[in-house]
Design an enzyme around this catalytic site. Structure first.
Site, PDB file in Angstrom:
ATOM      1  CB  CYS A   1      -0.943   0.016   1.196  1.00 23.67           C
ATOM      2  SG  CYS A   1      -2.079  -1.383   1.244  1.00 23.67           S
TER       3      CYS A   1
ATOM      4  CG  HIS B   1      -3.316   3.541   2.035  1.00 15.63           C
ATOM      5  ND1 HIS B   1      -3.789   3.058   0.839  1.00 15.63           N
ATOM      6  CD2 HIS B   1      -3.302   2.502   2.898  1.00 15.63           C
ATOM      7  CE1 HIS B   1      -4.054   1.764   0.979  1.00 15.63           C
ATOM      8  NE2 HIS B   1      -3.775   1.416   2.227  1.00 15.63           N
TER       9      HIS B   1
ATOM     10  CG  ASN C   1      -6.604  -0.773   1.107  1.00 19.66           C
ATOM     11  OD1 ASN C   1      -5.900  -0.304   0.242  1.00 19.66           O
ATOM     12  ND2 ASN C   1      -6.117  -1.273   2.243  1.00 19.66           N
TER      13      ASN C   1
END
EC number: 2.3.1.180
Length: 322
Positions: free
Chosen positions: A112, A249, A279
């Protein structure tokens, strides 16, 4: 010499999967997911749609926004965990599909955190005159790593891609310059068991599924990301309060809110797309950036703060002036 973001683009697959859709295959509900994560839906790539296709679509839009063509590109850095093949790098596949000339192309794997890492890598080329037109892409098909019996993880992720064009531009060496101004990159391999995929070429020989200790990841995220944010701001020579927009994020709404509170960032400055995108790992920051540029919230000259945390554990932050 500064590395300046001159174009932004994003791409989301056509298929939308709502929380109600997931409730049909796993023991969950829309209310349960929204309360714990803020996610309402996510996008899922078609079976015949590799991650390079998502990356190419986002890259084309970023190039168009920058007034460039694939013929101008001499560096491609793709941040991804879900590459088309074990090798070659997805970046070389993107290079071929775009029709770019011979140049530099490789992948960055920091899960990520990949897009922030990739921006830093590209800065090392562009600001040092080793590349004139770079594509930095975050692209993921995270749904292909899901265990669809695990409601604690399968509801969290989606697919998508975001891209930016980065080009050199002379600055004055002050915080008023456009471009990438500061970074803080971190990793702690002792925390691997908190977030990982239980498969690999040289271990199981299988793709595996994503495994996560959610509560532990949350705790480390809020504390560690906050430190990296302050370190990146110091590296850029700015105060966090000066930032116009915070683009975190998009992992979990509770983490976003926790980090913003800890760093004293006004909620009105936070760009959130997690409700619609879930996500998307390395794609989440450029997708959120693209959304806010497209709707007019983010404007040229504004100061942006990016941050992410992913498996490894890896985390980091970046300050840039658009």
């Amino acid at each position: 010499m500064r590395s300046v973001v001159t174009g932004v683009g994003g791409y989301l697959p056509d298929q939308v999967v709502t929380n109600d859709d997931l409730a049909k295959i796993v023991d969950t509900s829309d209310a349960w997911i929204v309360e714990r994560t803020g996610i309402r839906q996510r996008h899922r790539a078609a079976d015949d749609q590799p991650v390079s296709d998502l990356a190419v679509a986002a890259a084309r839009r970023a190039l168009e926004a920058a007034g460039r063509t694939p013929a101008d590109v001499d560096l491609i850095v793709v941040a991804t965990t879900t590459g088309d093949l074990t090798f070659p790098a997805t970046a070389t596949i993107v290079q071929r599909k775009l029709g770019c000339p011979v140049g530099i192309a490789f992948d960055v794997q920091a899960v990520c955190s990949g897009f922030v890492y990739a921006l830093s890598v590209a800065d090392g080329f562009v600001a040092r005159n080793r590349a004139k037109c770079a594509l930095v892409i975050g692209a993921e098909t995270m749904t292909r790593l899901m265990d669809w019996t695990d409601r604690g993880t399968c509801v969290l992720f989606g697919d998508g891609a975001g891209a930016v064009v980065v080009e050199p531009q002379a600055g004055e060496g002050t915080t008023a310059d456009r471009g990438l101004l500061g970074f803080a990159l971190r990793a702690d391999g002792t925390k691997q068991d908190l977030l990982y995929v239980d498969g690999g070429v040289s271990t199981s020989g299988q793709i595996g599924h994503l495994r996560m200790q959610g509560n532990q990841v949350f705790r480390h995220a809020v504390v560690n990301i906050s430190e990296a944010i302050n370190a990146a701001a110091a590296d850029a020579g700015i105060d966090v309060a000066e930032v116009d927009w915070f683009i975190p994020h998009q992992a979990n709404l509770r983490i976003l809110e926790g980090v913003a509170r800890r760093c004293g960032i006004d909620d009105a400055k936070v760009i959130t797309t997690v409700a619609d995108h879930a996500n998307t790992s390395a794609a989440s920051i450029p997708l959120a950036l693209n959304t806010a540029v497209a709707d007019g919230r983010i404007k040229p000259g504004q100061l942006l703060l990016l941050e992410a945390m992913g498996g490894g554990l890896t985390w980091g932050a970046c300050v840039l002036r658009l």
